[in-house]
Design a protein around this motif. Structure first.
Motif, short mmCIF file in Angstrom:
data_model
loop_
_atom_site.label_atom_id
_atom_site.label_comp_id
_atom_site.label_asym_id
_atom_site.label_seq_id
_atom_site.Cartn_x
_atom_site.Cartn_y
_atom_site.Cartn_z
N ARG A 1 0.85 -1.19 0.00
CA ARG A 1 0.00 0.00 0.00
C ARG A 1 0.89 1.24 0.00
O ARG A 1 1.96 1.25 0.61
CB ARG A 1 -0.91 0.01 1.23
CG ARG A 1 -1.75 -1.25 1.38
CD ARG A 1 -2.64 -1.19 2.60
NE ARG A 1 -3.71 -0.21 2.42
CZ ARG A 1 -4.60 0.10 3.38
NH1 ARG A 1 -4.53 -0.50 4.56
NH2 ARG A 1 -5.54 0.98 3.16
N THR A 2 0.43 2.29 -0.66
CA THR A 2 1.23 3.51 -0.80
C THR A 2 0.38 4.74 -0.53
O THR A 2 -0.79 4.81 -0.93
CB THR A 2 1.82 3.60 -2.22
OG1 THR A 2 2.61 2.45 -2.48
CG2 THR A 2 2.69 4.85 -2.37
N HIS A 3 0.98 5.71 0.15
CA HIS A 3 0.38 7.04 0.30
C HIS A 3 1.45 8.06 -0.07
O HIS A 3 2.54 8.07 0.53
CB HIS A 3 -0.11 7.29 1.72
CG HIS A 3 -0.65 8.67 1.93
ND1 HIS A 3 -0.16 9.53 2.89
CD2 HIS A 3 -1.62 9.35 1.26
CE1 HIS A 3 -0.81 10.68 2.83
NE2 HIS A 3 -1.71 10.60 1.86
N ALA A 4 1.17 8.88 -1.07
CA ALA A 4 2.15 9.85 -1.56
C ALA A 4 1.57 11.25 -1.54
O ALA A 4 0.42 11.47 -1.95
CB ALA A 4 2.59 9.48 -2.97
N THR A 5 2.36 12.20 -1.05
CA THR A 5 1.99 13.61 -1.10
C THR A 5 3.14 14.35 -1.78
O THR A 5 4.14 13.75 -2.19
CB THR A 5 1.76 14.19 0.30
OG1 THR A 5 3.01 14.26 1.01
CG2 THR A 5 0.78 13.32 1.10
N ALA A 6 3.02 15.66 -1.87
CA ALA A 6 4.07 16.46 -2.49
C ALA A 6 5.34 16.48 -1.65
O ALA A 6 6.43 16.77 -2.16
CB ALA A 6 3.58 17.89 -2.71
N THR A 7 5.23 16.15 -0.37
CA THR A 7 6.39 16.26 0.53
C THR A 7 6.74 14.99 1.28
O THR A 7 7.66 14.99 2.09
CB THR A 7 6.14 17.38 1.55
OG1 THR A 7 4.95 17.08 2.31
CG2 THR A 7 5.98 18.72 0.87
N ALA A 8 6.03 13.90 1.02
CA ALA A 8 6.31 12.66 1.77
C ALA A 8 5.74 11.46 1.04
O ALA A 8 4.76 11.57 0.31
CB ALA A 8 5.74 12.73 3.18
N THR A 9 6.38 10.32 1.27
CA THR A 9 5.91 9.06 0.70
C THR A 9 5.97 7.99 1.79
O THR A 9 6.96 7.87 2.50
CB THR A 9 6.76 8.61 -0.50
OG1 THR A 9 6.68 9.60 -1.52
CG2 THR A 9 6.28 7.28 -1.05
N THR A 10 4.91 7.21 1.89
CA THR A 10 4.86 6.07 2.81
C THR A 10 4.47 4.83 2.02
O THR A 10 3.49 4.85 1.28
CB THR A 10 3.85 6.30 3.94
OG1 THR A 10 4.21 7.47 4.68
CG2 THR A 10 3.81 5.10 4.89
N ILE A 11 5.24 3.76 2.18
CA ILE A 11 4.95 2.49 1.53
C ILE A 11 4.89 1.41 2.60
O ILE A 11 5.80 1.31 3.43
CB ILE A 11 6.01 2.12 0.48
CG1 ILE A 11 6.08 3.21 -0.61
CG2 ILE A 11 5.70 0.77 -0.16
CD1 ILE A 11 7.17 2.97 -1.63
N GLN A 12 3.85 0.63 2.60
CA GLN A 12 3.70 -0.48 3.53
C GLN A 12 3.64 -1.80 2.76
O GLN A 12 2.86 -1.93 1.82
CB GLN A 12 2.43 -0.33 4.37
CG GLN A 12 2.45 0.86 5.31
CD GLN A 12 1.15 1.01 6.10
OE1 GLN A 12 0.17 0.29 5.86
NE2 GLN A 12 1.13 1.94 7.03
#
Length: 300
Positions: A283-294
């Motif tokens: 799963r991924t959550h991406a913004t203009a200033t951060a990325t999180t991948i699980q």
């Protein structure tokens, strides 16, 4: 051509999917069908000997991690890059988990971009009787064509960017997670040992521990290479899985990263593709200033 078929019952399913497959076989197109096992059985009965001329895969297996399913389709298209290929992909069915569903929508929204330089004809069946209306609305947002009465028509509701935005949401975390910060490539060995100790404590098998170490290494390496900053790894247990999370202050500019099969001469892009191949869910959550991948691995 990326199209959706809304069906009600087995008869409508076969009436829509079987002619689509046979048309591809008559045109000597390589055909890939990825569907839940029950529908594979229906198609084998409906197609008979024609099944020998196509590739069939259980979507509940290859697509348990939706990004892996898209990688498999990308690999199939790359294998036959000199020919038009035909695919049937059934990404969602009644009972598909809420954790897996956002990845399915992302795949559908990105499919036209993924195959923009390929001759691909794709059909995605949706159970109009068994799926929620929100799921069917997402299907309309992610397919430029809808099948009606045996014809694929233009879909005025097509809005893939809207679908991506709706499901690009912050990911759940766990206050009991254990963490390790990777600041440079020299930290990777210690990070792998840290991951292995936590996995052994949870009872993960030796093969699972090796997979978790690979996932942690590839996620952290990708983060260091593309952000130039630090990567925070976190590990916790969730719903029969061990979760490995990598977060950084970088921006994920390529939404197809990890979903597109790397070419033989590619210098980058292999790490996330490998993670998607190994993990049971990504799963991924991406913004203009951060990325999180699980990345999730099943325990037991």
């Amino acid at each position: 051509m990326h199209s959706a078929l809304f069906y009600r019952g087995e008869r409508e399913y076969l009436a829509g999917v079987v002619p689509f497959i046979l048309d591809g076989l008559r045109n000597s197109e390589p055909v890939l069908v990825a569907a839940p096992a029950g529908h594979l059985g229906l198609l084998r009965d409906g197609l008979g000997d024609a099944c020998a001329d196509m590739t069939m895969a259980d979507m509940a297996d290859v697509g348990r991690n939706p990004a892996r399913a898209m990688g498999a389709m990308s690999t199939f298209a790359e294998k036959h890059r000199d020919r038009r290929v035909r695919m049937v992909g059934e990404p969602v069915w009644p009972g598909r988990s809420a954790d897996e569903y956002p990845g399915c929508v992302e795949n559908e929204a990105l499919a036209n971009t993924l195959f923009a330089d390929r001759e691909v004809t794709a059909l995605c069946p949706y159970d109009a009787a068994g799926l929620d209306q929100d799921v069917l609305a997402d299907a309309r947002r992610t397919h430029p064509l809808l099948w009606r009465d045996g014809t694929a028509d233009h879909n005025a509701d097509y809005a893939p960017d809207d679908a991506l935005a709706r499901h690009n949401l912050p990911l759940p975390s766990d206050a009991m997670a254990v963490t390790y910060t990777v600041r440079e490539l020299a930290d990777l060995s210690a990070a792998r040992s840290f991951a292995a100790r936590y996995a052994r404590w949870l009872g993960l098998s030796p093969e699972g521990i090796a997979s978790l170490q690979l996932i942690a290494t590839e996620l952290a390496t990708n983060s260091l290479q593309h952000t130039g900053g630090v990567c925070r790894l976190a590990f916790w247990q969730y719903n029969g899985h061990i979760v490995c999370e990598a977060s950084d202050a970088g921006r994920l500019d390529d939404p197809l990263a990890g979903r597109r099969a790397p070419t033989a001469d590619a210098l980058t892009g292999r790490g996330l593709f490998l993670v998607n191949t190994v993990a049971d869910l990504v799963r991924t959550h991406a913004t203009a200033t951060a990325t999180t991948i699980q990345a999730y691995l099943r325990l037991g």
